[in-house]
Design an enzyme around this catalytic site. Structure first.
Site: not given
Length: 235
Positions: A83, A87-88, A101
């Site tokens: 992922d 955003r991570n 994350d």
């Protein structure tokens, strides 16, 4: 928890500080006050809403290099992130990029998704991972996602494929789009050498993609880090 213990410590990942076992179990993670790279990019865009964004290209490239170094380290630990997206990636006091994350991470060199109905980040996923019930993940799948993060950086946090799929992404539509040879288009502000690198991240054939170690080496030729390969090693 097992994944965090396996990873160890590194300057370009969000490190595990402590584990609290008394009472309600908790984990204490490294604090990154500047939030996510995605939000940082969005703020840059908002601050320059009426003018052309003029963020230093070297700054964007340095964040991408730090992400590549962090991912190369995770690869040495046998970790697939699955992922990887802006955003991570979090930014610490010094705006150092740190991968976070690990909710979808797996500790193996290749992983087959067994639950086809789970909600997944399609815009960042490699073609081989889109097959329902048989999506195969490897380091090279994360490398594809690294190419998408590069696009995110140079578009200041735009949503992947939003212009091609204004009503939203679906597996079949994205698969056909990529199979036809179409890809996200990097802005002109992205240097030519980085465009070529990203093109090698987005090879349809898994074997045609770079490894993270190769990405770190190639980016090192154009960066201010003297020996970036050394940054991969465990602290």
């Amino acid at each position: 928890m097992a994944t965090f213990m396996r990873v160890g410590r590194h300057p370009n990942i969000v490190n595990l500080i402590a584990v609290v076992l008394k009472g309600r179990p908790m984990i204490v993670m490294e604090y990154c006050p500047h939030g996510s790279l995605y939000q940082y990019l969005q703020n840059l865009k908002a601050d320059n809403a009426e003018t052309e964004i003029t963020a230093d290209v070297d700054f964007l490239l340095s964040k991408l290099q730090q992400i590549a170094i962090g991912m190369a380290f995770l690869t040495t630990r046998g970790i697939l992130h699955r992922d990887l997206a802006a955003r991570n990636v979090l930014l610490d006091d010094n705006l150092t990029a740190k991968i976070s994350d690990f909710g979808l991470a797996r500790a193996r060199s290749e992983y087959i998704l067994q639950r086809p109905n789970i909600k997944l980040p399609l815009g960042w996923m490699a073609p081989e991972t889109l097959i329902p019930g048989d999506g195969r993940y490897s380091e090279k799948s994360d490398v594809w996602s690294f190419g998408v993060i590069t696009w995110e950086c140079f578009t200041y946090g735009q949503t992947p494929y939003s212009q091609s799929f204004p009503l939203g992404l679906d597996v079949d539509g994205l698969s056909q789009f990529l199979l036809s040879g179409q890809r996200l288009i990097l802005p002109e502000t992205c240097p030519d050498w980085m465009r070529a690198l990203v093109a090698d991240c987005w090879s349809w054939e898994v074997s045609g993609r770079l490894s993270f170690k190769e990405i770190v080496s190639l980016m090192g030729k154009y960066s201010k880090v003297a020996n970036p390969e050394e940054e991969i090693e465990t602290l």
